[in-house]
Design a protein around this motif. Structure first.
Motif, PDB file in Angstrom:
ATOM      1  N   ALA A 296       0.796  -1.207  -0.055  1.00 56.13           N
ATOM      2  CA  ALA A 296       0.144   0.007  -0.034  1.00 56.13           C
ATOM      3  C   ALA A 296       0.861   1.456   0.082  1.00 56.13           C
ATOM      4  O   ALA A 296       0.255   2.167  -0.151  1.00 56.13           O
ATOM      5  CB  ALA A 296      -0.924   0.025   1.198  1.00 56.13           C
ATOM      6  N   VAL A 297       2.040   1.192   0.315  1.00 57.65           N
ATOM      7  CA  VAL A 297       3.012   2.396   0.490  1.00 57.65           C
ATOM      8  C   VAL A 297       3.225   3.138  -0.769  1.00 57.65           C
ATOM      9  O   VAL A 297       3.303   4.185  -0.770  1.00 57.65           O
ATOM     10  CB  VAL A 297       3.979   1.905   1.421  1.00 57.65           C
ATOM     11  N   PRO A 298       3.503   2.548  -1.891  1.00 55.68           N
ATOM     12  CA  PRO A 298       4.168   3.193  -2.842  1.00 55.68           C
ATOM     13  C   PRO A 298       3.240   4.441  -3.487  1.00 55.68           C
ATOM     14  O   PRO A 298       3.654   5.553  -3.772  1.00 55.68           O
ATOM     15  CB  PRO A 298       4.583   2.209  -4.217  1.00 55.68           C
ATOM     16  N   PRO A 299       2.080   4.114  -3.552  1.00 56.36           N
ATOM     17  CA  PRO A 299       1.226   5.400  -4.195  1.00 56.36           C
ATOM     18  C   PRO A 299       1.189   6.544  -3.114  1.00 56.36           C
ATOM     19  O   PRO A 299       1.300   7.574  -3.679  1.00 56.36           O
ATOM     20  CB  PRO A 299      -0.141   4.789  -4.291  1.00 56.36           C
ATOM     21  N   VAL A 300       1.294   6.294  -2.021  1.00 52.93           N
ATOM     22  CA  VAL A 300       1.201   7.064  -0.787  1.00 52.93           C
ATOM     23  C   VAL A 300       2.546   8.138  -1.146  1.00 52.93           C
ATOM     24  O   VAL A 300       2.645   9.295  -0.837  1.00 52.93           O
ATOM     25  CB  VAL A 300       0.836   6.718   0.435  1.00 52.93           C
ATOM     26  N   SER A 301       3.557   7.175  -1.016  1.00 53.25           N
ATOM     27  CA  SER A 301       4.975   7.806  -0.980  1.00 53.25           C
ATOM     28  C   SER A 301       4.987   8.916  -2.347  1.00 53.25           C
ATOM     29  O   SER A 301       5.537   9.803  -2.154  1.00 53.25           O
ATOM     30  CB  SER A 301       6.068   6.866  -1.119  1.00 53.25           C
ATOM     31  N   ALA A 302       4.615   8.258  -3.503  1.00 52.38           N
ATOM     32  CA  ALA A 302       4.789   8.907  -4.602  1.00 52.38           C
ATOM     33  C   ALA A 302       3.954  10.500  -4.552  1.00 52.38           C
ATOM     34  O   ALA A 302       4.571  11.633  -4.910  1.00 52.38           O
ATOM     35  CB  ALA A 302       4.402   8.210  -5.798  1.00 52.38           C
TER      36      ALA A 302
ATOM     37  N   HIS B  50       5.919  12.863  -2.146  1.00 54.48           N
ATOM     38  CA  HIS B  50       6.956  13.815  -2.685  1.00 54.48           C
ATOM     39  C   HIS B  50       6.335  14.815  -3.789  1.00 54.48           C
ATOM     40  O   HIS B  50       7.017  15.589  -4.393  1.00 54.48           O
ATOM     41  CB  HIS B  50       7.919  12.770  -3.479  1.00 54.48           C
ATOM     42  N   ARG B  51       5.007  14.602  -4.496  1.00 55.44           N
ATOM     43  CA  ARG B  51       4.661  15.611  -5.384  1.00 55.44           C
ATOM     44  C   ARG B  51       3.849  16.732  -4.458  1.00 55.44           C
ATOM     45  O   ARG B  51       3.076  17.695  -4.955  1.00 55.44           O
ATOM     46  CB  ARG B  51       3.501  14.989  -6.409  1.00 55.44           C
TER      47      ARG B  51
ATOM     48  N   GLY C 249       4.015  22.276  -1.067  1.00 53.00           N
ATOM     49  CA  GLY C 249       4.268  22.856   0.178  1.00 53.00           C
ATOM     50  C   GLY C 249       5.391  21.863   1.097  1.00 53.00           C
ATOM     51  O   GLY C 249       5.971  22.194   2.036  1.00 53.00           O
ATOM     52  N   LEU C 250       5.800  20.752   0.530  1.00 51.90           N
ATOM     53  CA  LEU C 250       6.744  19.781   0.919  1.00 51.90           C
ATOM     54  C   LEU C 250       8.284  20.323   0.733  1.00 51.90           C
ATOM     55  O   LEU C 250       8.490  20.708  -0.457  1.00 51.90           O
ATOM     56  CB  LEU C 250       6.580  18.447   0.368  1.00 51.90           C
ATOM     57  N   ARG C 251       9.120  20.535   1.764  1.00 50.34           N
ATOM     58  CA  ARG C 251      10.362  20.870   1.464  1.00 50.34           C
ATOM     59  C   ARG C 251      11.269  19.887   1.507  1.00 50.34           C
ATOM     60  O   ARG C 251      12.418  19.899   0.854  1.00 50.34           O
ATOM     61  CB  ARG C 251      10.750  21.883   2.533  1.00 50.34           C
ATOM     62  N   MET C 252      11.175  18.848   2.391  1.00 52.27           N
ATOM     63  CA  MET C 252      11.896  17.719   2.420  1.00 52.27           C
ATOM     64  C   MET C 252      11.035  16.539   3.122  1.00 52.27           C
ATOM     65  O   MET C 252      10.477  16.623   4.070  1.00 52.27           O
ATOM     66  CB  MET C 252      13.196  17.826   3.397  1.00 52.27           C
TER      67      MET C 252
ATOM     68  N   ARG D 229      -5.706  14.441   0.592  1.00 51.28           N
ATOM     69  CA  ARG D 229      -5.015  13.723  -0.708  1.00 51.28           C
ATOM     70  C   ARG D 229      -5.628  12.089  -0.437  1.00 51.28           C
ATOM     71  O   ARG D 229      -5.598  11.612   0.498  1.00 51.28           O
ATOM     72  CB  ARG D 229      -3.706  13.525  -0.481  1.00 51.28           C
ATOM     73  N   PRO D 230      -6.341  12.008  -1.734  1.00 48.36           N
ATOM     74  CA  PRO D 230      -7.300  10.498  -1.382  1.00 48.36           C
ATOM     75  C   PRO D 230      -6.258   9.500  -1.210  1.00 48.36           C
ATOM     76  O   PRO D 230      -6.648   8.428  -0.662  1.00 48.36           O
ATOM     77  CB  PRO D 230      -7.774  10.453  -2.677  1.00 48.36           C
ATOM     78  N   GLU D 231      -4.890   9.129  -1.741  1.00 45.92           N
ATOM     79  CA  GLU D 231      -3.745   8.138  -1.401  1.00 45.92           C
ATOM     80  C   GLU D 231      -3.739   7.922  -0.059  1.00 45.92           C
ATOM     81  O   GLU D 231      -3.756   6.976   0.476  1.00 45.92           O
ATOM     82  CB  GLU D 231      -2.759   8.293  -2.322  1.00 45.92           C
ATOM     83  N   HIS D 232      -3.499   9.030   0.588  1.00 46.56           N
ATOM     84  CA  HIS D 232      -3.068   9.006   2.072  1.00 46.56           C
ATOM     85  C   HIS D 232      -4.466   8.728   2.671  1.00 46.56           C
ATOM     86  O   HIS D 232      -4.373   7.790   3.744  1.00 46.56           O
ATOM     87  CB  HIS D 232      -2.723  10.210   2.339  1.00 46.56           C
TER      88      HIS D 232
END
Length: 239
Positions: free
Chosen positions: A147-153, A156-157, A160-163, A194-197
Motif C-alpha cells: 500500500a505504501v508506494p502510491p502514498v509515497s509518490a 513527494h509531489r 508545500g513539501l520541502r523535504m 489527498r485521496p491516496e493518504h
C-alpha cells in the motif's frame, strides 16, 4: 518541567562518503554509551535513513544517518553540538544538517514512551516538521508494503513539501518519516485532503498494520547546515 510536558527536540542528519559507510555502521553502536551519558537527555534514537518510497530494505541510504533527541531544556540541547557524540559523527561526515524543533501536537508511543510529551494547543505560522513512526505487525507487513508506494509518490509531489526522508531503527519492521513543510496548512492538506493518504489511513484502522505508532508535528525553530547541498527548511542553498 513535568515528564508529560514537551521538551526541545533536535534532529541531526549526517551525510558520509561511500568509503566511510562501514565506520558509520559502527558509530550506530559505538556512540550509544556516550549518548546515554549526556545530561538532560530524555529520549534519543539513532536512525538509519532512506527515501521512504517502499519502507523496505531497498530504500536504505547507507550514506545518511540521523539522531533524533528530546531534551530537558535548551541548554542540554545546545550541549549536544559540542559533545563527543557529535564530534564522532563529524569526523566521518562530509555534510551535516540539524534542526531545533518544538512539539506542537503528538499522539501515540515510540518504544512504549511519549517522547514529545503532550503539547498544549498553540499557533505556529512558520515551517512545520512531521514525524511518523510505526512498528509493524510482521504477519501483516506484506499488505502494508504493497500500500505504501502510491502514498509515497503522492507525498513527494505534495505542494508545500520541502523535504521528506525515511527514518528507521532497523531495516525492517520499524520505520517512519521525517518531513518538513512550508506551513501547518500544507501538512494538513496532504494529511486530510489527498485521496491516496486517506485511503491508507482507513486501511490502517481496518487491517491493524501497526503494533505501535506515533504521529507528531513540530515547529521548526531553526536549522543549520545542508542536505544535498541546500537547507531544505530555509529553502535556499548554503553559502
Amino acid at each position: 518541567m513535568r515528564p508529560s510536558e514537551p521538551g526541545p527536540v533536535t534532529l541531526h542528519l549526517w551525510g558520509v562518503p561511500g568509503r566511510a559507510v562501514p565506520r558509520a555502521v559502527l558509530r550506530m553502536a559505538s556512540v550509544r554509551p556516550a549518548l546515554a551519558r549526556l545530561p538532560g537527555l530524555r529520549f534519543a534514537k539513532l536512525l538509519g535513513t532512506g527515501d521512504g518510497r517502499t519502507f523496505t530494505a531497498r530504500d536504505a541510504d547507507p550514506r545518511r544517518w540521523g539522531l533524533l533527541a528530546v531534551w530537558d531544556d535548551d541548554a542540554a540541547a545546545d550541549a549536544l553540538d559540542d559533545s563527543p557524540v557529535a564530534a564522532s559523527w563529524r569526523r566521518i561526515a562530509e555534510e551535516e544538517w540539524s534542526a531545533r524543533l518544538r512539539p506542537l501536537a503528538a499522539r501515540g508511543l515510540w518504544s512504549g514512551r511519549e517522547p514529545f510529551g503532550r503539547p498544549r494547543p498553540q499557533r505556529w505560522d512558520g515551517p512545520v516538521a512531521a514525524v511518523t513512526r510505526a512498528r509493524l505487525v510482521l504477519r501483516r507487513a506484506a499488505r502494508f508494503w504493497s500500500a505504501v508506494p502510491p502514498v509515497s509518490a503522492d507525498l513527494h509531489r505534495a505542494p508545500g513539501l520541502r523535504m521528506a526522508v525515511g527514518i528507521g531503527e532497523a531495516p525492517l519492521g520499524l520505520q517512519g518519516t521525517f518531513s518538513v513543510w512550508d506551513s501547518a496548512a500544507a501538512l494538513n492538506a496532504f494529511a486530510y485532503d489527498r485521496p491516496e493518504h486517506a485511503a491508507v489511513v482507513r486501511r490502517t484502522a481496518q487491517e491493524r498494520w501497526y503494533a505501535e505508532e506515533l504521529f507528531a508535528r513540530l515547529a521548526v525553530l531553526s536549522t543549520r547546515g545542508t542536505v544535498d547541498g541546500a537547507d531544505p527548511a530555509a529553502g535556499h542553498s548554503s553559502t
